[in-house]
Design an enzyme around this catalytic site. Structure first.
Site, PDB file in Angstrom:
ATOM      1  N   ILE A 197      40.724  34.092  31.911  1.00 34.89           N
ATOM      2  CA  ILE A 197      40.174  34.504  33.195  1.00 34.89           C
ATOM      3  C   ILE A 197      39.693  35.956  33.137  1.00 34.89           C
ATOM      4  O   ILE A 197      40.249  36.762  32.384  1.00 34.89           O
ATOM      5  CB  ILE A 197      41.208  34.294  34.327  1.00 34.89           C
ATOM      6  CG1 ILE A 197      40.584  34.548  35.704  1.00 34.89           C
ATOM      7  CG2 ILE A 197      42.461  35.121  34.099  1.00 34.89           C
ATOM      8  CD1 ILE A 197      41.445  34.088  36.874  1.00 34.89           C
ATOM      9  N   CYS A 198      38.665  36.244  33.909  1.00 34.84           N
ATOM     10  CA  CYS A 198      38.173  37.602  34.129  1.00 34.84           C
ATOM     11  C   CYS A 198      37.561  38.173  32.845  1.00 34.84           C
ATOM     12  O   CYS A 198      36.550  37.690  32.370  1.00 34.84           O
ATOM     13  CB  CYS A 198      39.303  38.460  34.680  1.00 34.84           C
ATOM     14  SG  CYS A 198      38.821  40.068  35.325  1.00 34.84           S
TER      15      CYS A 198
END
Length: 187
Positions: free
Chosen positions: A110-111
């Site tokens: 994620i991210c």
């Protein structure tokens, strides 16, 4: 199909992880019944980054040098700018991420964590997303970038930011319960 209650999941991180991107998956996956280990480069604890300043520390359950891909059913890579940038400079981390991908088990980032996928050479020709500031890095590595809360390509799960965490965590549970994705090409 495997049950999340029988799953063993590693969350690989170091200092500077985005607080919510480690703590929420840790809490929600454990609440679903999975055994979840926070894995890092050294024993002790790692300190999070909470949006604009240092956050809380999280205890490290296992040191990377003490674990193997075969120990886990899934690998979760939290983002933040600092954490994945530090980890992608460590060959042992890059090798672990690549080997995990090649095991055809669930791999979730994620991210900014897709930087690790780029460094491990596993993003080429895959549908993915990331934090918008690393979109060019992802595309230059051959990833097909989509601006969606969660993108999954044969158990390779990616999300953009902390707002996407509910969908990200739900998809991790779903993919773990589907088991290995044998058709996924090795990197």
């Amino acid at each position: 199909m495997p049950s999340i209650r029988n799953a063993k999941i590693a969350i690989l991180a170091t200092d500077g992880f985005e607080q919510s991107e480690l703590t929420q998956p840790l809490e929600k996956l454990r609440a679903a019944g999975a055994t979840v280990d926070v894995v890092s480069l050294e024993a002790g604890s790692i300190k999070g980054w909470d949006e604009t300043d240092w956050g809380q520390s999280v205890p490290v359950d296992k040191v990377l040098s003490e674990v193997s891909v075969s120990d886990y059913d899934a690998l979760v890579l939290p983002g933040g700018q600092i954490n994945p940038d530090k980890l992608r400079a460590e060959e042992s981390v890059v090798t672990f991420v690549r080997d995990f991908y090649n095991s055809k088990k669930t791999l979730a980032a994620i991210c900014h964590a897709p930087w690790l996928l780029v460094e491990a050479g596993v993003i080429k020709d895959r549908d993915v997303t990331s934090f918008k500031s690393i979109k060019t890095d992802v595309v230059n590595a051959g990833g097909r970038w989509h601006d969606e809360e969660v993108v999954t390509d044969q158990a390779l799960i990616t999300s953009r930011n902390p707002k996407d965490l509910p969908a990200f965590i739900a998809k991790i549970i779903e993919e773990v319960e589907e088991g290995r994705h044998e058709k996924r090409q090795a990197a």
